[in-house]
Scaffold this active site. Structure first.
Site, PDB file in Angstrom:
ATOM      1  CG  ASP A 186      -2.306   0.610   0.850  1.00  0.00           C
ATOM      2  OD1 ASP A 186      -2.308   1.752   0.366  1.00  0.00           O
ATOM      3  OD2 ASP A 186      -3.345  -0.047   1.041  1.00  0.00           O
TER       4      ASP A 186
ATOM      5  CG  HIS B  27      -4.325   2.212  -2.222  1.00  0.00           C
ATOM      6  ND1 HIS B  27      -4.311   3.098  -1.159  1.00  0.00           N
ATOM      7  CD2 HIS B  27      -5.623   2.041  -2.553  1.00  0.00           C
ATOM      8  CE1 HIS B  27      -5.566   3.446  -0.865  1.00  0.00           C
ATOM      9  NE2 HIS B  27      -6.380   2.829  -1.697  1.00  0.00           N
TER      10      HIS B  27
ATOM     11  CD  GLU C  85      -9.996   3.947  -1.308  1.00  0.00           C
ATOM     12  OE1 GLU C  85     -10.870   4.475  -0.602  1.00  0.00           O
ATOM     13  OE2 GLU C  85      -8.942   3.479  -0.836  1.00  0.00           O
TER      14      GLU C  85
HETATM   15  C1  ACM Z   1     -10.955  -0.311   0.430  1.00  0.00           C
HETATM   16  O1  ACM Z   1     -11.478  -0.250   1.563  1.00  0.00           O
HETATM   17  N1  ACM Z   1     -10.323   0.735  -0.078  1.00  0.00           N
HETATM   18  C2  ACM Z   1     -11.037  -1.520  -0.381  1.00  0.00           C
END
Ligand code: ACM
Ligand code: ZN
Length: 753
Positions: free
Chosen positions: A188, A260, A323
């Site tokens: 991440d 991410h 995201e």
């Molecule tokens: C997430 O909670 N961004 C998958």
């Protein structure tokens, strides 16, 4: 006479059975009690043909209680295992199906696989836990199999890192409660945690960050302490995968892309759209710098995936996909060129191109991809499964189009949310997902038909660790909610039987205590409700447990076992703090709940609103504004009312002509969540409730200066009705999160004195 006797014995046996509550989680599909009981022998003889590794796990669990020995069939064997008699191909493919028959001299397990046998042993362990003190188990037959094939728990090791010993404990918890999938979130923005031999900088550089955010996100505070290097070597990963495999748990690794990705970019900045340099994130959230879809990036990701696929034998590889802001792609010449060349619609099409290309590669290695909802953007890759987190829409859409889905909607399955009153809980992500809510979840979306429902692979809960600093807190956040997830995934949860489930949960707390596992005690917590009375409000306390265990104080002191026992709603006087807690046999079981009151001439009076608050932020309705409780910033879902794009227009009927010279109210500002201060406020009074006279008006400058806590001198007034209009900020201006959308107005407590 005979008939009478028969009736009598039927009643008697009915009583006997109803007293037998099996403390099993998840509860089996079918339990049939039989006559007699199995006396647990001191020397417990096991058939020497039992699957060895699983049986050793069972022996180890009770090694200090019984002597276990292997023996031959003719030596009075106590535990045997046999294959289910072959019925059909379909039956023998059921890997997790098992049955247990407990009779007076032996326990016979039937299963098709070592996995089925292992699940049977988990049931047996729980039965032994329940009956070991009495030394005998009632005779019964259990026939059992799970409803869902994917019963998962996720763990984020990027925001905070957990050692392999801790990860193994986590896997043990899954095994105990018949979950079968461990989703390991390994990369991440805040850290890359898996050694990749071909790209050593991923862990040399990407496994560290300069510092970490601490406290609530809105505080924007950092600890100033370097974090890392923290990562798992490939040998450690192999060790964990082996450990999980021995417990029949599949480990699904997650490598995040295209978003991410900051930690990876800090090590290999050439994989981004811009030059960098980049650093692992120190804040939580979503970041604009993501992987650029150039050939070099795909080569890198494919090489990474090669090593990942070698380490993890799982059918699915999780490739993230969530995201991913499109900010950089919009400005990147290469990205724009790629969109044109491939006739893609836009940057969402580019996201789809990215995932399709990765899927093709993963499929070529004989594996499948699973990704978060956003892999639906611009069109789903042909063989991809969706992990539905933003709600149930993604999973529903996937299932309708013949793609597999794992359901993990935030409001039921995010175990980083609060599970009790935030005032009594450690800092958490926000949201409120108590045990009962998890237990009420049905993973099959109601709009799917039987055929489409087959594509719902199962259910999973996620543990993101931004606010989870150590393993004790990991335990606290997952227990007891993991129990509810376990039963939801097994398919035997019945929301209407929640109370019975809660009784079993309390029994399982004893097992957690013995294992020194930290767990949340929110189910014991006292709930408080404000109710109007003839001269203000009273505070009503309740518990799902025995009400005589509620003790309380109103002098600010901590409640003790000999404090006043709650009987009737407590009348609230002007400034007052009610502290309450739940005690059992003199022992404190709950957190201590504390509620401050600050009453005024409006408290408990009749209030009407011209516009209603949004459903998610309507808490106790209009009454919330005159309940004598001043809003707490940590509790947006409680004590505050939220209005999107609407003004608050409240009229309070004071009951009789009342004198006051000051009016106050509270509003919030949290632009990241689209919450803005009011634009203006107007106060007017009336004696008939029809004709109002304005006594005060303020504009935005005064509201900003007061930082939301507005206290207005209105001169000496006497009136029966008080009306207040608080104007919503309107459309969010450019340059702010949520620009061009309707702003939220959060208001609490309208007082007069
Ligand atoms: C997430 O909670 N961004 C998958
Ligand atoms: Zn680019």
């Amino acid at each position: 006479m005979k008939r009478f006797l028969l009736l009598f014995s039927m009643i008697f046996s009915g009583l006997l059975f109803s007293q037998t509550q099996l403390n099993l989680i998840p509860y089996p599909q079918k339990v049939e009690f039989q006559k007699g009981e199995f006396i647990i022998p001191e020397n417990f003889k096991l058939d020497q043909n039992l699957p060895k590794q699983e049986t050793e796990y069972f022996k180890k669990h009770f090694s200090n209680l019984f002597n276990f020995m292997y023996g031959k069939k003719d030596e009075g064997i106590h535990l045997v295992n046999s294959l289910f008699p072959p019925k059909s191909i379909n039956e023998s493919q059921k890997k997790e199906k098992y049955s247990i028959e407990i009779s007076s001299d032996r326990i016979n397990i039937s299963s098709n696989t070592d996995q089925g046998y292992f699940l049977a042993l988990q049931t047996l362990i729980q039965l032994f836990e329940q009956y070991k003190d009495s030394g005998k188990i009632p005779a019964m037959k259990i026939e059992d199999e799970p409803k869902f094939a994917w019963r998962g728990m996720h763990l984020d090791v990027c925001r905070h890192f957990f050692t392999i010993e801790e990860v193994k404990q986590y896997i043990d918890y899954l095994a105990m409660y018949k979950l079968n999938t461990f989703h390991w979130h390994l990369t991440d923005d805040q850290g890359w945690r898996i050694e990749i031999k071909k790209y050593p900088k991923l862990t040399q550089i990407g496994s560290k960050r300069k510092e970490s955010m601490i406290g609530a996100y809105v505080d924007n505070t950092f600890d100033g302490k370097p974090y890392g290097p923290y990562f798992y070597t490939q040998d450690q990963i192999k060790e964990v995968v082996k450990y999980a495999t021995e417990r029949h748990i599949t480990v699904v690794p997650e490598i995040e892309m295209p978003g991410h990705a900051l930690a990876a970019l800090s090590a290999y900045p050439e994989l981004a759209c811009t030059k960098g340099p980049f650093e692992s994130a120190t804040k939580w959230g979503v970041f604009d710098d993501v992987f650029c879809p150039k050939d070099e990036t795909f080569t890198f990701l494919q090489n990474v995936l090669d090593e990942v696929i070698n380490l993890f034998p799982s059918q699915y590889i999780h490739i993230g996909g969530d995201e991913c802001p499109k900010t950089r792609w919009k400005e990147c010449a290469h990205c724009q060129e790629l969109i044109k060349k491939n006739n893609l619609k836009d940057e969402h099409g580019l996201q789809s191109y990215f995932i399709h290309r990765i899927e093709k590669y993963v499929n070529s290695k004989g594996r499948k991809i699973i990704g978060w909802d956003e892999i639906l953007e611009g069109g789903l890759a042909p063989n991809a499964a969706v992990m539905s987190w933003t709600g149930i829409k993604g999973g529903t859409e996937a299932a309708k189009s013949g793609h597999f889905a794992v359901m993990t909607p935030g409001s039921y399955c995010y175990f980083d949310h609060y599970q009790g009153d935030p005032q009594t809980e450690p800092n958490a992500f926000g949201g409120f997902t108590p045990l009962e809510k998890v237990y009420s979840y049905n993973p099959i979306p109601s709009e799917l038909n039987a055929e489409q429902s087959k594509y719902i692979l199962g259910v999973q809960a996620n543990l993101w660790t931004e606010y989870i600093l150590d393993f004790k807190q990991v335990q606290y956040m997952i227990f007891p909610r993991l129990f509810a997830l376990s039963e939801v995934g097994w398919g035997t949860s019945k929301p209407e039987n929640y109370k019975g489930f809660e009784n079993r949960v309390v029994e399982h707390f004893k097992i957690l205590d013995k294992m020194n596992i930290n767990y949340a005690k929110s189910i014991y917590n006292i709930s408080g409700k404000v109710i109007p009375n003839s001269n203000g409000v009273s505070y009503e306390l309740s518990t799902s447990q025995d009400p005589s265990g509620i003790k309380f104080t109103i002098d600010g002191s901590e409640p003790k076992s000999n404090s006043a026992t709650y009987q009737n709603p407590i009348p609230v006087s002007k400034e007052m703090t009610v502290k309450s807690a739940y005690f059992e046999n003199g022992e404190l079981k709950s957190a201590i709940s504390s509620q401050n009151f600050s009453t005024s001439k409006t408290t408990g009076k009749k209030i009407t609103l011209e516009n209603q608050p949004s459903e998610n932020y309507s808490f106790g309705g209009a009454f919330t504004l005159v309940d004598g409780i001043i809003g707490n910033v940590k509790q947006l879902g409680k004590t505050w009312l939220g209005f999107q794009g609407k003004d608050v227009v409240a009229t309070i009927d004071l009951g009789e002509k009342t004198q006051f010279s000051e009016v106050y109210f509270n509003t919030l500002d949290n632009k990241g969540s689209w919450i803005h201060f009011a634009k203006s406020a107007t106060i007017s009074i009336s004696d008939d409730g029809k004709n109002f006279k304005t006594v005060k008006e303020i504009g935005k400058d005064e509201i900003l200066k007061a930082k939301g806590k507005i206290n207005l001198k209105v001169g000496n007034q006497s009136a029966k009705f008080l009306k207040i209009k608080i104007e919503n900020a309107g459309i969010i201006p450019a340059g702010n999160p949520g620009a061009d959308s309707k702003a939220w107005l959060f208001v609490d407590e309208i007082g007069a004195q």
